[in-house]
Design an enzyme around this catalytic site. Structure first.
Site, PDB file in Angstrom:
ATOM      1  N   SER A 140     -41.747  35.795 -64.212  1.00 54.14           N
ATOM      2  CA  SER A 140     -41.803  36.338 -65.505  1.00 54.14           C
ATOM      3  C   SER A 140     -40.699  36.744 -66.303  1.00 54.14           C
ATOM      4  CB  SER A 140     -42.685  37.627 -65.452  1.00 54.14           C
ATOM      5  OG  SER A 140     -42.989  38.425 -66.628  1.00 54.14           O
ATOM      6  N   ASN A 141     -40.630  36.866 -67.799  1.00 55.23           N
ATOM      7  CA  ASN A 141     -39.847  37.614 -68.666  1.00 55.23           C
ATOM      8  C   ASN A 141     -39.512  39.082 -68.217  1.00 55.23           C
ATOM      9  OD1 ASN A 141     -41.020  39.440 -70.933  1.00 55.23           O
ATOM     10  ND2 ASN A 141     -42.328  37.690 -70.355  1.00 55.23           N
ATOM     11  N   HIS A 142     -40.218  39.554 -67.402  1.00 53.21           N
ATOM     12  CA  HIS A 142     -40.389  41.059 -67.091  1.00 53.21           C
ATOM     13  C   HIS A 142     -39.309  41.134 -65.826  1.00 53.21           C
ATOM     14  CE1 HIS A 142     -42.966  42.048 -70.229  1.00 53.21           C
ATOM     15  NE2 HIS A 142     -43.900  41.059 -69.934  1.00 53.21           N
ATOM     16  N   LEU A 150     -53.817  36.528 -50.655  1.00 52.10           N
ATOM     17  CA  LEU A 150     -52.332  36.163 -50.358  1.00 52.10           C
ATOM     18  C   LEU A 150     -51.758  37.050 -49.516  1.00 52.10           C
ATOM     19  CD1 LEU A 150     -51.324  35.399 -54.310  1.00 52.10           C
ATOM     20  CD2 LEU A 150     -51.555  33.738 -52.353  1.00 52.10           C
ATOM     21  N   GLY A 210     -51.602  36.462 -57.706  1.00 53.33           N
ATOM     22  CA  GLY A 210     -51.060  37.608 -57.680  1.00 53.33           C
ATOM     23  C   GLY A 210     -51.273  38.356 -58.722  1.00 53.33           C
ATOM     24  N   TYR A 253     -43.994  45.498 -61.562  1.00 59.80           N
ATOM     25  CA  TYR A 253     -44.050  43.906 -61.666  1.00 59.80           C
ATOM     26  C   TYR A 253     -42.926  43.146 -62.092  1.00 59.80           C
ATOM     27  CZ  TYR A 253     -45.938  39.959 -64.390  1.00 59.80           C
ATOM     28  OH  TYR A 253     -46.131  38.560 -64.817  1.00 59.80           O
ATOM     29  N   ASP A 301     -57.850  31.085 -54.968  1.00 59.65           N
ATOM     30  CA  ASP A 301     -57.471  32.372 -55.465  1.00 59.65           C
ATOM     31  C   ASP A 301     -58.453  33.105 -54.614  1.00 59.65           C
ATOM     32  OD1 ASP A 301     -57.864  34.733 -57.313  1.00 59.65           O
ATOM     33  OD2 ASP A 301     -57.041  33.365 -58.663  1.00 59.65           O
TER      34      ASP A 301
HETATM   35  C1  15L Z   1     -46.233  38.777 -68.308  1.00 62.25           C
HETATM   36  O1  15L Z   1     -45.636  38.398 -67.453  1.00 62.25           O
HETATM   37  C2  15L Z   1     -47.825  38.868 -68.194  1.00 62.25           C
HETATM   38  O2  15L Z   1     -48.344  38.349 -67.239  1.00 62.25           O
HETATM   39  C3  15L Z   1     -48.484  38.805 -69.517  1.00 62.25           C
HETATM   40  O3  15L Z   1     -49.542  39.268 -69.304  1.00 62.25           O
HETATM   41  C4  15L Z   1     -47.785  39.283 -70.847  1.00 62.25           C
HETATM   42  O4  15L Z   1     -47.829  40.500 -70.982  1.00 62.25           O
HETATM   43  C5  15L Z   1     -46.711  38.627 -70.822  1.00 62.25           C
HETATM   44  O5  15L Z   1     -45.672  38.743 -69.847  1.00 62.25           O
HETATM   45  C6  15L Z   1     -45.663  39.115 -71.850  1.00 62.25           C
HETATM   46  O6  15L Z   1     -44.515  39.658 -71.818  1.00 62.25           O
HETATM   47  O7  15L Z   1     -46.136  39.108 -73.258  1.00 62.25           O
END
Ligand code: 15L
Length: 275
Positions: free
Chosen positions: A109-111, A50, A71, A134, A32
């Site tokens: 991530s789901n995002h 990183l 990250g 993000y 880290d």
């Molecule tokens: C993520 O990708 C985040 O890292 C986490 O902090 C949450 O916000 C999560 O998604 C989420 O969608 O609940």
């Protein structure tokens, strides 16, 4: 015994996985930008930024597989996302190639797909629809992973993590919750399964309300033990404390969709107002 590097060791997921991974991977190297406050004497730690390729190359020396959790983990200013998640992610894959690392598991991530509506079931083959800078960085990481798998033969697994934690925190998280032990299972598939070339999994436990088709993970042996519905009452009680959010409640990405939103609200159906 494979030597595994885990980046992001001081972050939320890293702190939890530091406790769970050594039983499977005793030769675990943590990294880290800052040292975990509670680093034990038995843990190996190497600091690296990183955004600095030379530092990332140094931590990849002698490594067989990488769990990349490093990250920025939420929405943030562009320059932070650029340094940590775009340049940082590129550096990670490039350093892995230069140092002959065989496998990388990337914490997506789901995002990366947050702008799909909640009534839409999606697989891992859909076009990304990021809900934030993000989310864009996670889509970039998946694309970079595909490049390094196809062009350089690194075995890459991207895990679109839902919400990692001990229990689902609200109504949305009942659909996307990921129990820590289930993430360990997905990491293990990425680090060990012989059929991995380039894969995307959803990082979700056994959630009855899931919006995601995660069959590829199951085909490769994933058997989640977390059941979101076991925590339904807790999640509904927590949801009652939240303000209604027409944009966030409509899309999978929740508040990541509604923050800074200046888009077309006519695309949004308010389910609560349906007759
Ligand atoms: C993520 O990708 C985040 O890292 C986490 O902090 C949450 O916000 C999560 O998604 C989420 O969608 O609940």
């Amino acid at each position: 015994m494979p030597r595994i590097l885990m980046t992001g060791a001081s972050g939320g997921i890293g702190t939890s996985l530091r406790k769970l991974l050594p039983a499977l991977y005793p030769d675990l190297v943590l990294s880290d930008i800052r040292k975990p406050a509670d680093l034990a004497q038995s843990e190996k730690f190497k600091a690296a930024d990183l955004a600095d390729l030379a530092q990332v190359e140094a931590i990849c020396e002698g490594i067989d597989g990488i769990l990349h959790f490093g990250g920025y983990s939420v929405e943030g200013p562009w320059d932070e996302i650029l340094q940590s998640n775009i340049i940082g992610c590129y550096n990670l894959f490039e350093a892995a190639r230069r140092k002959g690392v065989k496998r990388v598991v990337f914490a997506s991530s789901n995002h990366a797909v947050g702008f799909y509506p909640r009534d839409h079931r999606i697989g891992t083959d859909v076009t990304t629809r990021p809900d934030s800078r993000y989310g864009v960085s996670k889509a970039f990481g998946e694309a970079t992973g595909a490049l390094y798998a196809d062009k350089h033969g690194i075995k890459v697994t991207c895990i679109r993590i839902g919400n990692f934690g001990d229990k689902p925190l609200d109504h949305r998280r009942l659909s996307i919750w990921l129990k820590p032990e289930d993430l360990v299972q997905l990491c293990r598939i990425g680090l060990e399964h012989p059929d991995i070339h380039f894969e995307i999994f959803y990082g979700a436990s056994h959630n009855e309300r899931s919006w995601w088709d995660n069959h590829r993970a199951y085909d490769l042996g994933y058997r989640p033990t977390g059941r979101a519905e076991d925590f339904r009452e807790h999640a509904f009680a927590e949801q009652k404390k939240l303000k209604p959010d027409p944009v966030g409640d409509f899309y999978q990405g929740g508040t990541f969709c509604s923050m800074e939103f200046s888009g077309d609200k006519s695309r949004i159906i308010d389910w609560n107002k349906r007759s």
